[in-house]
Design an enzyme around this catalytic site. Structure first.
Site, mmCIF file in Angstrom:
data_model
loop_
_atom_site.group_PDB
_atom_site.id
_atom_site.type_symbol
_atom_site.label_atom_id
_atom_site.label_comp_id
_atom_site.label_asym_id
_atom_site.label_seq_id
_atom_site.Cartn_x
_atom_site.Cartn_y
_atom_site.Cartn_z
ATOM 1 C CB CYS A 1 -5.508 0.486 0.664
ATOM 2 S SG CYS A 1 -4.209 -0.423 -0.218
ATOM 3 C CG HIS B 1 -1.972 -3.306 -1.473
ATOM 4 N ND1 HIS B 1 -2.460 -3.323 -0.187
ATOM 5 C CD2 HIS B 1 -0.815 -4.009 -1.445
ATOM 6 C CE1 HIS B 1 -1.638 -3.999 0.592
ATOM 7 N NE2 HIS B 1 -0.623 -4.423 -0.143
ATOM 8 C CB CYS C 1 -4.550 -3.192 4.142
ATOM 9 S SG CYS C 1 -3.565 -2.139 3.038
ATOM 10 C CD GLU D 1 -7.176 -1.788 -1.952
ATOM 11 O OE1 GLU D 1 -6.266 -2.374 -2.598
ATOM 12 O OE2 GLU D 1 -7.595 -2.211 -0.873
#
Length: 151
Positions: free
Chosen positions: A86, A53, A83, A55
């Site tokens: 993260c 992701h 999410c 992040e």
């Protein structure tokens, strides 16, 4: 343009880069003061890694750059609410601020479904700023998923 808007615009540039290779258009920028330590976007499809992701990519890159997993004094700018994975990583990396643009009604963990970032039961809490450039951050995501539904 505010400080937060300036860095969110950088995150938006990263989000557009993700869409360019078929990933969900999410971007992240990690800063210390006015210094950008890392900027990244989703590379889940590109790397075949569900943990890639935006992040996570930005946090990892900043930690490598600084030579430490402790990112105190840093702020993470993300085009969408992180999410749970993260958000928890941001807690473990000990960032001070999380700034996001669009809400994440399906998986948000900074206020929508969960609030990992500010959970008082954890050993570290993050100041969260929500909705910076909301419309501009939501648009690439809604367009991406609309295109998926119609293709």
């Amino acid at each position: 343009m505010t400080h937060d808007e300036r860095f969110m615009r950088r995150a938006l540039d990263e989000a557009h880069a993700a869409a360019g290779h078929g990933d969900v258009p999410i971007g992240a920028v990690l800063v210390h003061g006015d210094d950008v330590l890392a900027s990244a976007h989703n590379t889940v499809v590109l790397s075949h890694d569900v943990t890639a992701h935006a992040e996570m990519n930005a946090l990892r890159a900043a930690a490598v750059k600084l030579g430490t997993p402790m990112l105190e004094g840093c702020a993470l700018y993300v085009t969408i609410e992180p999410c749970a994975m993260c958000a928890m990583a941001a807690v473990w990396y000990r960032i001070d601020r999380l700034v996001f643009g669009a809400w994440n009604p399906k998986a948000g963990a900074a206020g929508t479904l969960y609030n990992v970032a500010e959970d008082p039961r954890l050993n570290h809490r993050i100041e969260v700023v929500r909705g910076v450039l909301f419309d501009e951050c939501a648009e690439p995501l809604s367009g991406f998923f609309e295109d998926l539904r119609t293709s």
